[in-house]
Write a protein that holds these residues in place. Structure first.
Motif, PDB file in Angstrom:
ATOM      1  N   SER A 142       0.844  -1.207   0.000  1.00 54.42           N
ATOM      2  CA  SER A 142       0.000   0.000   0.000  1.00 54.42           C
ATOM      3  C   SER A 142       0.872   1.247   0.000  1.00 54.42           C
ATOM      4  O   SER A 142       0.619   2.201  -0.746  1.00 54.42           O
ATOM      5  CB  SER A 142      -0.904   0.024   1.233  1.00 54.42           C
ATOM      6  N   LEU A 143       1.891   1.243   0.850  1.00 55.42           N
ATOM      7  CA  LEU A 143       2.812   2.383   0.903  1.00 55.42           C
ATOM      8  C   LEU A 143       3.497   2.574  -0.449  1.00 55.42           C
ATOM      9  O   LEU A 143       3.585   3.686  -0.970  1.00 55.42           O
ATOM     10  CB  LEU A 143       3.873   2.146   1.993  1.00 55.42           C
ATOM     11  N   ALA A 144       3.985   1.467  -1.005  1.00 50.14           N
ATOM     12  CA  ALA A 144       4.702   1.536  -2.280  1.00 50.14           C
ATOM     13  C   ALA A 144       3.776   1.999  -3.399  1.00 50.14           C
ATOM     14  O   ALA A 144       4.172   2.797  -4.261  1.00 50.14           O
ATOM     15  CB  ALA A 144       5.299   0.169  -2.615  1.00 50.14           C
TER      16      ALA A 144
ATOM     17  N   GLY B 264       1.040   3.878  -3.087  1.00 47.64           N
ATOM     18  CA  GLY B 264       0.769   5.300  -2.889  1.00 47.64           C
ATOM     19  C   GLY B 264       1.951   6.142  -3.350  1.00 47.64           C
ATOM     20  O   GLY B 264       1.780   7.184  -3.991  1.00 47.64           O
ATOM     21  N   LEU B 265       3.144   5.677  -3.027  1.00 49.56           N
ATOM     22  CA  LEU B 265       4.362   6.379  -3.451  1.00 49.56           C
ATOM     23  C   LEU B 265       4.453   6.399  -4.979  1.00 49.56           C
ATOM     24  O   LEU B 265       4.743   7.445  -5.583  1.00 49.56           O
ATOM     25  CB  LEU B 265       5.580   5.684  -2.825  1.00 49.56           C
TER      26      LEU B 265
ATOM     27  N   GLY C  35       2.004   8.860  -6.320  1.00 48.18           N
ATOM     28  CA  GLY C  35       2.463  10.229  -6.082  1.00 48.18           C
ATOM     29  C   GLY C  35       3.562  10.643  -7.048  1.00 48.18           C
ATOM     30  O   GLY C  35       3.564  11.765  -7.561  1.00 48.18           O
TER      31      GLY C  35
ATOM     32  N   LEU D 140       2.041  11.328 -10.368  1.00 42.90           N
ATOM     33  CA  LEU D 140       1.365  12.640 -10.411  1.00 42.90           C
ATOM     34  C   LEU D 140       2.350  13.749 -10.757  1.00 42.90           C
ATOM     35  O   LEU D 140       2.014  14.698 -11.447  1.00 42.90           O
ATOM     36  CB  LEU D 140       0.748  12.958  -9.046  1.00 42.90           C
TER      37      LEU D 140
ATOM     38  N   GLN E 277      -4.657  -6.951   3.695  1.00 48.95           N
ATOM     39  CA  GLN E 277      -4.394  -5.611   3.145  1.00 48.95           C
ATOM     40  C   GLN E 277      -3.571  -5.692   1.857  1.00 48.95           C
ATOM     41  O   GLN E 277      -3.697  -4.839   0.976  1.00 48.95           O
ATOM     42  CB  GLN E 277      -3.674  -4.741   4.179  1.00 48.95           C
TER      43      GLN E 277
ATOM     44  N   GLU F  42      -5.906  -5.946  -0.956  1.00 47.48           N
ATOM     45  CA  GLU F  42      -6.493  -4.625  -1.227  1.00 47.48           C
ATOM     46  C   GLU F  42      -5.511  -3.791  -2.051  1.00 47.48           C
ATOM     47  O   GLU F  42      -5.898  -3.116  -3.011  1.00 47.48           O
ATOM     48  CB  GLU F  42      -6.777  -3.871   0.083  1.00 47.48           C
TER      49      GLU F  42
ATOM     50  N   PHE G 295      -5.309   1.463 -10.527  1.00 46.71           N
ATOM     51  CA  PHE G 295      -4.683   2.727 -10.946  1.00 46.71           C
ATOM     52  C   PHE G 295      -3.640   2.519 -12.047  1.00 46.71           C
ATOM     53  O   PHE G 295      -2.984   3.481 -12.456  1.00 46.71           O
ATOM     54  CB  PHE G 295      -4.057   3.440  -9.747  1.00 46.71           C
TER      55      PHE G 295
ATOM     56  N   GLU H  79      -7.990  14.569 -10.980  1.00 47.50           N
ATOM     57  CA  GLU H  79      -6.673  13.921 -11.123  1.00 47.50           C
ATOM     58  C   GLU H  79      -5.963  13.802  -9.779  1.00 47.50           C
ATOM     59  O   GLU H  79      -5.034  13.028  -9.645  1.00 47.50           O
ATOM     60  CB  GLU H  79      -5.816  14.675 -12.150  1.00 47.50           C
ATOM     61  N   ARG H  80      -6.400  14.548  -8.784  1.00 43.86           N
ATOM     62  CA  ARG H  80      -5.772  14.483  -7.460  1.00 43.86           C
ATOM     63  C   ARG H  80      -6.683  13.782  -6.454  1.00 43.86           C
ATOM     64  O   ARG H  80      -6.514  13.918  -5.243  1.00 43.86           O
ATOM     65  CB  ARG H  80      -5.436  15.894  -6.960  1.00 43.86           C
TER      66      ARG H  80
ATOM     67  N   PHE I 130      -8.390  10.159  -5.241  1.00 44.38           N
ATOM     68  CA  PHE I 130      -8.235   8.710  -5.339  1.00 44.38           C
ATOM     69  C   PHE I 130      -9.430   8.008  -4.682  1.00 44.38           C
ATOM     70  O   PHE I 130      -9.572   8.041  -3.452  1.00 44.38           O
ATOM     71  CB  PHE I 130      -6.942   8.255  -4.645  1.00 44.38           C
ATOM     72  N   GLU I 131     -10.274   7.432  -5.505  1.00 39.39           N
ATOM     73  CA  GLU I 131     -11.335   6.590  -4.964  1.00 39.39           C
ATOM     74  C   GLU I 131     -10.706   5.223  -4.703  1.00 39.39           C
ATOM     75  O   GLU I 131     -10.286   4.541  -5.640  1.00 39.39           O
ATOM     76  CB  GLU I 131     -12.494   6.469  -5.951  1.00 39.39           C
ATOM     77  N   MET I 132     -10.610   4.850  -3.434  1.00 40.64           N
ATOM     78  CA  MET I 132      -9.875   3.644  -3.052  1.00 40.64           C
ATOM     79  C   MET I 132     -10.783   2.432  -2.872  1.00 40.64           C
ATOM     80  O   MET I 132     -10.314   1.359  -2.488  1.00 40.64           O
ATOM     81  CB  MET I 132      -9.111   3.886  -1.739  1.00 40.64           C
TER      82      MET I 132
ATOM     83  N   ALA J 241     -12.062   0.093   1.246  1.00 40.23           N
ATOM     84  CA  ALA J 241     -10.840  -0.565   1.725  1.00 40.23           C
ATOM     85  C   ALA J 241     -10.037   0.463   2.524  1.00 40.23           C
ATOM     86  O   ALA J 241      -9.059   1.027   2.044  1.00 40.23           O
ATOM     87  CB  ALA J 241     -10.042  -1.107   0.542  1.00 40.23           C
ATOM     88  N   GLU J 242     -10.460   0.675   3.768  1.00 38.67           N
ATOM     89  CA  GLU J 242      -9.899   1.760   4.580  1.00 38.67           C
ATOM     90  C   GLU J 242      -8.440   1.508   4.962  1.00 38.67           C
ATOM     91  O   GLU J 242      -7.663   2.454   5.121  1.00 38.67           O
ATOM     92  CB  GLU J 242     -10.740   1.945   5.854  1.00 38.67           C
ATOM     93  N   GLN J 243      -8.099   0.241   5.126  1.00 39.22           N
ATOM     94  CA  GLN J 243      -6.724  -0.056   5.555  1.00 39.22           C
ATOM     95  C   GLN J 243      -5.745   0.296   4.448  1.00 39.22           C
ATOM     96  O   GLN J 243      -4.732   0.970   4.670  1.00 39.22           O
ATOM     97  CB  GLN J 243      -6.606  -1.533   5.928  1.00 39.22           C
ATOM     98  N   ASN J 244      -6.043  -0.164   3.246  1.00 43.71           N
ATOM     99  CA  ASN J 244      -5.187   0.176   2.113  1.00 43.71           C
ATOM    100  C   ASN J 244      -5.181   1.680   1.870  1.00 43.71           C
ATOM    101  O   ASN J 244      -4.130   2.271   1.608  1.00 43.71           O
ATOM    102  CB  ASN J 244      -5.655  -0.570   0.862  1.00 43.71           C
ATOM    103  N   MET J 245      -6.353   2.299   1.982  1.00 44.40           N
ATOM    104  CA  MET J 245      -6.430   3.751   1.763  1.00 44.40           C
ATOM    105  C   MET J 245      -5.451   4.486   2.683  1.00 44.40           C
ATOM    106  O   MET J 245      -4.755   5.411   2.256  1.00 44.40           O
ATOM    107  CB  MET J 245      -7.851   4.268   2.032  1.00 44.40           C
TER     108      MET J 245
ATOM    109  N   SER K  13      -2.655   3.373   4.399  1.00 50.07           N
ATOM    110  CA  SER K  13      -1.230   3.188   4.093  1.00 50.07           C
ATOM    111  C   SER K  13      -0.874   3.806   2.744  1.00 50.07           C
ATOM    112  O   SER K  13       0.215   4.361   2.572  1.00 50.07           O
ATOM    113  CB  SER K  13      -0.878   1.691   4.068  1.00 50.07           C
ATOM    114  N   PHE K  14      -1.773   3.710   1.778  1.00 54.91           N
ATOM    115  CA  PHE K  14      -1.567   4.302   0.447  1.00 54.91           C
ATOM    116  C   PHE K  14      -1.368   5.816   0.596  1.00 54.91           C
ATOM    117  O   PHE K  14      -0.496   6.410  -0.057  1.00 54.91           O
ATOM    118  CB  PHE K  14      -2.794   3.999  -0.410  1.00 54.91           C
TER     119      PHE K  14
ATOM    120  N   GLY L 112      -0.097   7.181   3.152  1.00 62.05           N
ATOM    121  CA  GLY L 112       1.274   7.291   3.657  1.00 62.05           C
ATOM    122  C   GLY L 112       2.272   7.302   2.506  1.00 62.05           C
ATOM    123  O   GLY L 112       3.234   8.070   2.502  1.00 62.05           O
ATOM    124  N   GLY L 113       2.031   6.456   1.507  1.00 67.37           N
ATOM    125  CA  GLY L 113       2.905   6.418   0.329  1.00 67.37           C
ATOM    126  C   GLY L 113       2.863   7.723  -0.443  1.00 67.37           C
ATOM    127  O   GLY L 113       3.899   8.220  -0.902  1.00 67.37           O
ATOM    128  N   LEU L 114       1.674   8.295  -0.573  1.00 68.67           N
ATOM    129  CA  LEU L 114       1.561   9.595  -1.249  1.00 68.67           C
ATOM    130  C   LEU L 114       2.336  10.671  -0.478  1.00 68.67           C
ATOM    131  O   LEU L 114       2.984  11.532  -1.076  1.00 68.67           O
ATOM    132  CB  LEU L 114       0.088   9.990  -1.386  1.00 68.67           C
TER     133      LEU L 114
END
Lengths: 276, 309
Positions: free
Chosen positions: A127-129, A131-132, A135, A138, A158, A161, A169, B46-47, B49-51, B54-58, B60-61, B63-65
């Motif tokens: 998930s972290l990777a 999201g990174l 980003g 973007l 997770q 997910e 994406f 474009e900014r 994110f409909e995830m 899935a709140e857990q992934n949202m 941490s995701f 966090g990645g952003l």
């Protein structure tokens, strides 16, 4: 493709990294030897061949990133970072998990240069990777994000997910590397918790799937290069590996997931790696 | 008095801040039309994110952003934001001090119809217990705008607790908003009532009723349960006959325990208005639930009177 000299150099690097792993763990203290050694060749190819990065400029915006979702294998990343020169090897190698050390039991980006995320609670790294990766995309930064996952870790919901999200994406700058060493803390993954056909699962989750021998430098480098050609979807490299690889008495032994080395085992491991 | 809805003010503010700052990104777990993150989606698809659900992934995701230099806002109901994704907030975000803003919508008992599974009585306790987090508890729509702006200025993880229902404006437009600083909404000399979130409304009403009975009540709103200026709390309590601490959340781990810690040794009499370690239930209005669980103005007044007898 690797030429013969490159390949030889990478194999020597991997050997150094395994020696660093053993040295960091030391005698009489628990350490995640098995899952660090299974990943050692992949991590070597990433840091010494594939990834765009600069130890002198660790915050370089367009660097490639490596995240260990299986954070307990931190020492393989520490070894690679110290061999690359991110921090002083001599000053650090005997400080693992000591009070105040920057070499924590699990990777901490606020304590150690070169670490890209905090991991340790399994299942969160993809998930972290992802999201990174989203980003970076973007900002139109052409960096790749590599994330290593354990096969025992795949029981974490997770991750699935995150796999769906990466596919949703179309994150083609993301590479999920599954370290399929077949063992988890309490035994064989096939016995402890069956996950079925991993290749099919990953394909059905929308990944381009490559299966390799995770100890073959040519195959590792080849898969990482092939991943760059995939467009519009994330790539999953399933690497078949041996837990404890390179240390004969630990190979394929679940007890060395987070085992303790005796003085004799410690010496034996370093001797074998010296001769390799 | 004009009325505003915290969710709508939040949605508008997100858009305003999104216009100023291209690094603001928004994540949603399929509740965008309720959390009002849909306003940002419309303006900046474009900014956004409909995830999926899935709140857990949202989390941490997000966090990645943040690792990529973005300022992500995650959106869902408070109970899921803080409960379902607790470990992701703790492990992926807070240990690394990642710059993620977690917005808990429909908090407390404000999702009155949906019952215990959708009412967050524990979010304040669990968010306060995580190191590195800033916990915002705005009292009305005006303050939400200030809180969201302040959260963007904080370089680190934040939790923002929002109410589902329309609220009267009570936060002074011209008041200086500072993270960690209590705001005196009404001055008084007999009893100080400390509140966070929507409880300021009941406290102000109780203060009016008390005045009719000759009791002078000071109402002190806490905009951020964490951090909190302890000296300022002590100063607000000094010289009072007693204090009442009010919160629409569990007595365990909330503002009550925090203020009793801050005022330890002072021997000032203290009364509590809080959810007394129980879950909520469905009801036909938020007001009905506040009354049922002893969180309404009448309950606050009772405690004030008890302290002045």
């Amino acid at each position: 493709m690797l030429d013969q000299r490159e390949k030889q150099a990478l194999m020597e690097r991997a050997c150094e990294i395994r020696k660093d792993i053993v040295t960091m763990i030391g005698v009489g203290k628990a350490g995640h030897l098995g899952g660090s050694c299974s990943l050692a060749d992949i991590v070597t190819v990433l840091y010494f061949h594939k990834m765009r990065h600069d130890p002198k400029n660790p915050d370089m915006r367009d660097r490639d990133r490596f995240i260990l979702s299986k954070g307990h294998a931190a020492i393989v990343q520490y070894a690679a970072l110290m061999e690359c020169g991110y921090f002083d090897k001599e000053a650090s190698i005997h400080t693992l998990k000591k009070l105040g050390s920057h070499l924590q039991g699990h990777p901490d980006m606020r304590k150690l240069v070169g670490i890209e995320a905090n991991t340790g609670s399994l299942g969160q790294g993809v998930s972290l990777a992802a999201g990174l990766a989203a980003g970076l995309r973007l900002d139109q930064i052409d960096s790749k994000v590599y994330v290593a996952v354990g096969d025992g870790e795949l029981a974490e919901g997770q991750l699935w997910e995150a796999f769906m999200a990466a596919s949703n994406f179309g994150l083609d700058n993301l590479r999920v590397i599954i370290d399929r060493n077949g063992l988890q803390a309490t035994g064989r993954t096939a016995d402890r918790f069956k996950i079925g056909n991993l290749e099919d699962k990953m394909r059905s989750f929308g990944f381009e799937v490559l299966v390799i021998d995770g100890h073959d430098m040519d195959q590792i480098a080849g898969a990482l290069d092939r991943a760059d050609e995939v467009k519009g979807k994330p790539v999953c490299i399933i690497a078949d590996t041996v837990k404890g690889k390179g240390i004969p008495f630990a190979e394929g032994v679940a007890a060395f997931h987070n085992g303790t080395l005796t003085q004799e085992q410690y010496q034996e491991a370093l001797r074998v790696l010296e001769e390799a | 008095m004009s009325m505003h809805n915290q969710r709508k003010e939040y949605g508008k503010m997100l858009v305003e801040l999104g216009e100023q700052n291209p690094d603001i990104v928004v994540l949603e777990a399929d509740l965008g039309k309720s959390t009002m993150s849909c306003m940002f989606e419309e303006k900046f698809p474009e900014r956004y994110f409909e995830m999926g659900i899935a709140e857990q992934n949202m989390t941490s995701f997000a966090g990645g952003l943040a690792l990529a230099g973005k300022i992500p806002f995650t959106n869902t109901f408070a109970v899921f934001a803080t409960g379902r994704a607790y470990d992701q907030i703790r492990q992926s975000i807070a240990t690394a001090k990642l710059n993620v803003k977690i917005v808990g919508s429909s908090s407390g008992m404000s999702d009155f119809g949906d019952g215990a599974t959708h009412q967050s009585v524990d979010d304040i306790a669990i968010m306060s217990a995580i190191p590195n987090l800033t916990v915002f508890t705005p009292c009305d729509g005006v303050e939400v705008r200030k809180a969201v702006e302040a959260a963007v200025a904080v370089d680190g993880p934040c939790y923002i607790r929002l109410c589902r229902n329309d609220l009267e404006d009570i936060f002074p437009e011209d008041a200086k908003y500072r993270v960690g600083e209590p705001v005196v909404l009404r001055d008084g000399t007999d009893v100080a009532v400390f509140t966070h979130g929507i409880m300021a409304h009941g406290a102000l009403e109780a203060a009016k009723l008390a005045k009719e009975k000759g009791i002078s009540v000071k109402v002190v709103h806490i905009p951020t349960v964490k951090p909190l200026n302890e000296e300022a709390v002590k100063a607000c309590a000094a010289g009072m006959k007693g204090i009442v601490v009010c919160e629409e959340s569990n007595i365990r781990g909330g503002l009550n325990m925090l203020i009793s810690y801050i005022l330890r040794g002072s021997a000032i009499p203290m009364e509590s208005v809080a959810v007394m370690d129980v879950f909520g239930q469905s009801a036909s209005s938020h007001a009905e639930l506040l009354q049922e669980y002893g969180l309404d103005a009448g309950s606050i007044l009772e405690k004030i009177e008890k302290l002045t007898k």
